[in-house]
Design a protein around this motif. Structure first.
Motif, short mmCIF file in Angstrom:
data_model
loop_
_atom_site.label_atom_id
_atom_site.label_comp_id
_atom_site.label_asym_id
_atom_site.label_seq_id
_atom_site.Cartn_x
_atom_site.Cartn_y
_atom_site.Cartn_z
N ILE A 207 -7.47 -57.94 65.86
CA ILE A 207 -7.36 -58.29 64.43
C ILE A 207 -7.33 -57.03 63.57
N PHE A 208 -8.26 -56.11 63.83
CA PHE A 208 -8.28 -54.86 63.05
C PHE A 208 -6.99 -54.07 63.24
N GLY A 209 -6.46 -54.05 64.47
CA GLY A 209 -5.23 -53.32 64.73
C GLY A 209 -4.04 -53.91 64.00
N LEU A 210 -3.97 -55.24 63.98
CA LEU A 210 -2.87 -55.87 63.25
C LEU A 210 -2.92 -55.52 61.76
N VAL A 211 -4.11 -55.54 61.19
CA VAL A 211 -4.24 -55.18 59.77
C VAL A 211 -3.89 -53.71 59.54
N GLY A 212 -4.43 -52.83 60.42
CA GLY A 212 -4.19 -51.40 60.24
C GLY A 212 -2.74 -51.01 60.43
N PHE A 213 -2.10 -51.47 61.50
CA PHE A 213 -0.69 -51.14 61.72
C PHE A 213 0.20 -51.83 60.69
N GLY A 214 -0.23 -52.99 60.22
CA GLY A 214 0.53 -53.63 59.15
C GLY A 214 0.52 -52.81 57.88
N ALA A 215 -0.67 -52.28 57.51
CA ALA A 215 -0.74 -51.41 56.32
C ALA A 215 0.09 -50.14 56.51
N LEU A 216 0.03 -49.56 57.71
CA LEU A 216 0.82 -48.36 57.97
C LEU A 216 2.31 -48.67 57.92
N GLY A 217 2.71 -49.81 58.44
CA GLY A 217 4.12 -50.21 58.39
C GLY A 217 4.60 -50.43 56.97
N LEU A 218 3.76 -51.01 56.13
CA LEU A 218 4.13 -51.18 54.72
C LEU A 218 4.30 -49.83 54.03
N GLY A 219 3.41 -48.91 54.36
CA GLY A 219 3.53 -47.58 53.76
C GLY A 219 4.75 -46.81 54.20
N MET A 220 5.30 -47.13 55.37
CA MET A 220 6.48 -46.42 55.88
C MET A 220 7.78 -47.16 55.59
N THR A 221 7.69 -48.37 55.02
CA THR A 221 8.93 -49.14 54.77
C THR A 221 9.00 -49.58 53.32
N VAL A 222 8.32 -50.67 53.01
CA VAL A 222 8.45 -51.28 51.68
C VAL A 222 7.94 -50.36 50.58
N LEU A 223 6.84 -49.63 50.85
CA LEU A 223 6.24 -48.77 49.84
C LEU A 223 6.52 -47.30 50.10
N SER A 224 7.45 -46.98 50.99
CA SER A 224 7.76 -45.58 51.31
C SER A 224 8.55 -44.93 50.18
N PRO A 225 8.21 -43.69 49.77
CA PRO A 225 9.02 -42.99 48.76
C PRO A 225 10.40 -42.58 49.28
N LEU A 226 10.62 -42.60 50.60
CA LEU A 226 11.93 -42.28 51.14
C LEU A 226 12.91 -43.44 51.04
N LEU A 227 12.40 -44.67 50.93
CA LEU A 227 13.27 -45.83 50.98
C LEU A 227 13.32 -46.60 49.66
N THR A 228 12.20 -46.69 48.96
CA THR A 228 12.15 -47.47 47.70
C THR A 228 11.33 -46.71 46.68
N SER A 229 11.30 -47.25 45.50
CA SER A 229 10.48 -46.69 44.42
C SER A 229 9.29 -47.59 44.11
N TRP A 230 9.02 -48.58 45.00
CA TRP A 230 7.93 -49.51 44.74
C TRP A 230 6.56 -48.91 45.03
N GLY A 231 6.50 -47.92 45.88
CA GLY A 231 5.21 -47.37 46.30
C GLY A 231 4.76 -46.18 45.52
N ASP A 232 5.24 -45.98 44.33
CA ASP A 232 4.91 -44.85 43.46
C ASP A 232 5.48 -43.54 44.01
N GLN A 233 5.66 -42.60 43.10
CA GLN A 233 6.20 -41.29 43.48
C GLN A 233 5.12 -40.44 44.14
N VAL A 234 5.61 -39.46 44.92
CA VAL A 234 4.69 -38.55 45.59
C VAL A 234 4.04 -37.67 44.52
N ALA A 235 2.72 -37.60 44.56
CA ALA A 235 1.97 -36.80 43.58
C ALA A 235 1.32 -35.63 44.29
N GLY A 236 1.30 -34.47 43.59
CA GLY A 236 0.67 -33.29 44.14
C GLY A 236 1.66 -32.22 44.52
#
Length: 901
Positions: free
Chosen positions: A719-748
């Motif tokens: 269960i924990f793995g599904l949640v963790g890999f799911g969050a990582l997958g969202l960060g690399m796809t739907v919310l990735s700054p390389l693919l969309t603008s939904w996950g905010d711009q890179v700061a710093g």
């Protein structure tokens, strides 16, 4: 009509008389037939036909005269054992040996039911006769009632006289003709006397229940006298008398008083009859008589309370308790039972062992049925509830005291305790009158008296624990009694909390005070057992665990969310300190449970959602305080054989540290960056770190601890793995700054920006997991995901370096320096792999380095050349050529140094 009834009565009375006359008439004939049967073998037997001569003989022969076997008609006798070949004789002997059962194995005899059925088939007329005589006495009273022929006194005296005449007649027949199985008058005295007992019981019952001719004392004395008479007759007569007397006595009130409402004195009557049946068994050792008497005692008690309603519940509860006490004391023939032998739990754990003695099984059945009956009747009102609690307390304390002289009864103290817990729980779940009165104590006025219902229930648990602790100091199941003493009171308190909600009426502090007092009592028990059990302190550890649990329970009631988490961590630290100081191995149990409870609070309830919104100091207090307690506990247990506790504390410390760092980063970035940052690429990365860290904790516990909870930990890890890999997958796809603008711009700034928590931190965590996990498939899986995520982070970091946060999306194309940077990064990666292969002498790393360099070459010729121009293209090719030449030289040198690779 009256004349017909009179004739019918005479017919009923004539049936048994006729049966008895016929039996007496043929008694002489049966005696003569028996004498002839005994004389026939002696009169008819000859030397050639006696049993001793039935076996075949070998005729005497001389050497000169050949022997010829005589002609025989029996096929088996025609075979000559001498003329038969030796091999044939051996085969025949083996077949006979296989066909016959071994001599040391007794043949299986008929069961009790088979013997009873055979007896009934052969002697059914005795049963019919006994039934007829018993009904005759009862119907005599009923006939007088229906027709009003005799006054009540005469009816009762007629029933008593008829019963006395039957008993006297049976005794005369027994003395004159005998009552043994080989006598002609066998079972007849039992028939007469059993029917007489039924008539006597029925007459006394009618005098009290129907006509109120005698008082309670006289009725009880009369039934006791008849009971003693039944015990004496049971000593003289056979089991038929016991069956007739017991069954008839139980059914007498139904036949005589069927039109009278049920009263509480029926319980007294049925109790006396049950005692009579148990008394017959304890004299003649007919076990089935006790079973029959006890079963009918409970059944008639249930029928009485069902027919009389709630008014008879109190009498019913007293009735079943008395039956349980009788089932224990009468077979022992003493007020201090002596049940010994195999424990019931020992037999259940080893079914091939010796069975417990029958009195122990009888007592167990009586205690279980009594406890269940009281639980069933406790919900009838407030008085039945308190009567049920009182009855179960008395029964439990009595069995605890009796177990000193009857060790086989030790386990029988458990059903009353469980019944008390069930009564409390049912009352709370169904919101019975006691709970309702308790909850409404302060509803009308706040100056009302302090409600004592919960305190009394809490006191019952404390009383059970104190008695069990005293019992644990004596011989017997000392550890089991110690566990009972440590568990009963806290369990009742928890049941009260879950079903009665005492804090809503008493207040949190008043209810918590009960838990603190309970903890103090458990500490006193721990000190006592620590002095007794030196050097073994297992039982003292149990009481310390109970005290810590009680303190924790009190803290749950009065502390806030953050303070409660820190308090739980402090109790874990206290358990580790106690283990260090006093060598209490069972503290590992509390540490493991405490770590799991704290983990559930840090992640689940109140959990991460509370940590993101709560004041910063409360969040830091909860997580940092727990981390400090874990580290301190781990330090206290250094050098001790506490493998389970140390592994739990170690993994909990690392996971808590990871969660704390992730939460601090999330809250820091949420404060310094604009927008809704909980759905950004870096937030997904930090969420992935938290849940993947929890997954790794469960995996490591499975590998290091194993045990029965392995499947539970595996499910949690999944269960924990599904949640963790799911969050990582969202960060690399739907919310990735390389693919969309939904996950905010890179700061710093470059290299130190939000891409680090988004991707680099999960890479480090997965790499650490691949290093610590021993399972081969899991290691490869974690390593592959870590490498893939690391490449993703490196690519995003280089793109941010050249494109900035605005042009991070791949739709904006690539710059020439950016492409060159990718090539340099790939070459550096290959060089690092080459270096590691030389340092570790690892052929796999060297081959991986060659693959990476091949990718760089392919990239240069397929992508870079088309995008580069001028000196940049020339410089790129020169650097590539020199790098390849140097790497080729290193590869050649490595092969010459290690030719086997």
């Amino acid at each position: 009509m009256d004349e017909l009834l009179v004739i019918g009565g005479f017919v009923i009375l004539a049936i048994p008389v006729a049966v008895i006359y016929l039996l007496v008439a043929v008694s002489g004939l049966r005696r003569r037939i028996a004498e002839l049967e005994r004389a026939m073998p002696d009169a008819l037997a000859t030397p050639s036909t006696k049993i001793a001569d039935v076996a075949p003989r070998v005729p005497e022969t001389s050497p000169d005269t050949p022997w010829t076997p005589a002609t025989q008609t029996d096929e088996t006798d025609a075979k000559d054992p001498i003329a038969e070949p030796a091999a044939a004789r051996v085969i025949a002997q083996r077949k006979a040996a296989k066909a016959e059962p071994p001599a040391d194995v007794p043949p299986a005899g008929p069961t009790m039911l088979m013997r009873l059925g055979s007896w009934v088939v052969a002697n059914w007329f005795y049963a019919v006769s006994a039934l007829s005589l018993a009904l005759a006495g009862l119907f005599l009273v009923q006939y007088g009632i229906e027709n009003d022929f005799f006054p009540p006194t005469a009816r009762v005296l007629a029933a008593l006289g008829f019963g006395g005449a039957l008993i006297a007649g049976g005794e005369v027949i027994r003395r004159r003709f005998g009552d043994s199985d080989d006598s002609a008058s066998a079972y007849i005295p039992s028939v007469f006397s059993g029917a007489g007992l039924v008539s006597l019981f029925g007459g006394i019952a009618a005098a009290r229940l129907l006509y109120d001719l005698i008082g309670v004392e006289a009725a009880f004395a009369g039934m006791a006298a008849v009971g003693l008479l039944g015990v004496g007759l049971g000593w003289l007569y056979g089991p038929l008398l016991a069956a007739v007397g017991v069954i008839g006595a139980f059914t007498a009130p139904l036949l005589v008083g069927s039109t009278v409402p049920a009263t509480s004195w029926l319980f007294v009557y049925f109790g006396v009859v049950t005692a009579v049946g148990l008394g017959i068994d304890t004299i003649r050792r007919w076990a089935w008589v006790s079973v029959l008497s006890l079963a009918l005692g409970f059944v008639m008690g249930w029928l009485t309370v069902l027919g009389g309603g709630t008014d008879l519940v109190l009498g019913f509860q007293a009735h079943v308790v008395v039956l349980a006490v009788l089932a224990i004391l009468i077979p022992a023939r003493s007020f201090r039972p002596d049940h010994d032998g195999v424990l019931i739990s020992a037999y259940l754990l080893d079914l091939k062992g010796t069975k417990p003695a029958f009195p122990t099984l009888l007592a167990l059945a009586a205690i279980i049925v009594t406890s269940a009956s009281i639980v069933w009747s406790a919900s009838a009102g407030a008085e039945p509830f308190w009567m049920a609690v009182l009855s179960l307390v008395i029964l439990g304390l009595a069995i605890t005291y009796w177990s000193l002289s009857a060790p086989a009864l030790q386990e029988l103290a458990l059903p009353p305790v469980l019944a008390v817990i069930a009564v409390i729980a049912i009352e709370g779940v169904e919101t019975g009158p006691v709970v309702a009165a308790f909850a409404e104590a302060y509803a009308v006025t706040v100056e009302a008296d302090f409600p004592l219902a919960v305190t009394l229930m809490w006191g019952v648990g404390l009383l059970f624990s104190a008695v069990a602790a005293l019992r644990a100091l004596r011989a017997g199941l000392s550890l089991a009694w110690g566990l009972a003493a440590a568990l009963i009171a806290p369990t009742i308190a928890i049941v009260l909390e879950l079903t009665w909600a005492p804090a809503a009426t008493l207040g949190a502090y008043s209810w918590a005070l009960h838990a603190i007092v309970l903890a103090a009592v458990m500490v006193s028990f721990a000190l006592r057992f620590a002095r007794v059990d030196v050097p073994d302190r297992t039982r003292a550890s149990v009481f310390v665990l109970s005290a810590l649990a009680s303190i924790t329970f009190a803290l749950v009631l009065i502390l806030s969310l953050a303070a409660l988490t820190v308090a739980l961590a402090a109790t874990v630290l206290a358990a580790a300190w106690l283990d260090r100081q006093f060598k209490l191995p069972l503290m590992q149990i509390f540490i493991a449970v405490g770590v799991a409870a704290i983990g559930a609070r840090l992640v689940g309830d109140p959990g991460l959602g509370w940590a993101l919104d709560a004041p910063l100091w409360e969040m830091v207090l909860a997580y940092a305080g727990s981390l400090a307690a874990f580290v301190a506990s781990l330090w206290l247990l250094r050098g001790m054989e506490r493998r389970t506790a140390r592994i739990m504390l170690d993994t909990a410390a690392w996971s808590t540290l990871g969660v704390l760092v992730s939460l601090l980063l999330i809250r820091f970035l949420d404060d310094v960056l604009p927008g809704h940052n909980t759905d950004s690429h870096w937030a997904m990365g930090l969420f992935a770190v938290i849940w993947l860290g929890l997954m790794l904790v469960q995996i490591l516990r499975i590998e290091q601890l194993g045990g029965v909870l392995a499947w539970v930990r595996a499910a949690l890890a999944l269960i924990f793995g599904l949640v963790g890999f799911g969050a990582l997958g969202l960060g690399m796809t739907v919310l990735s700054p390389l693919l969309t603008s939904w996950g905010d711009q890179v700061a710093g700034p470059p290299l130190l920006n939000t891409l680090v928590p988004a991707y680099l931190l999960p890479v480090c965590l997965l790499a650490a997991g691949a290093w610590r996990v021993r399972h081969r498939a899991l290691r490869w899986g974690l390593a592959i995901v870590a490498i893939g995520t690391g490449v993703y982070w490196a690519f995003a970091t280089i793109r941010h370096l050249w494109q900035g946060p605005v042009r991070m999306e791949l739709t904006h194309g690539f710059l020439q320096p950016e492409l060159y940077s990718y090539t340099v990064a790939i070459l550096l990666t290959g060089a690092v792999l080459f270096y590691q292969s030389l340092a570790r002498n690892a052929t796999g790393l060297r081959r991986a380095g060659l693959v990476v360099i091949g990718l760089a070459v392919a990239k240069v010729f397929l992508i870079d050349i088309s995008g580069l121009d001028g000196l940049v293209r020339v410089l790129s090719l020169v650097v590539l050529g020199l790098s390849l030449a140097g790497l080729a030289w290193l590869n050649r040198w490595a092969q010459m140094r290690h030719p086997q690779n």
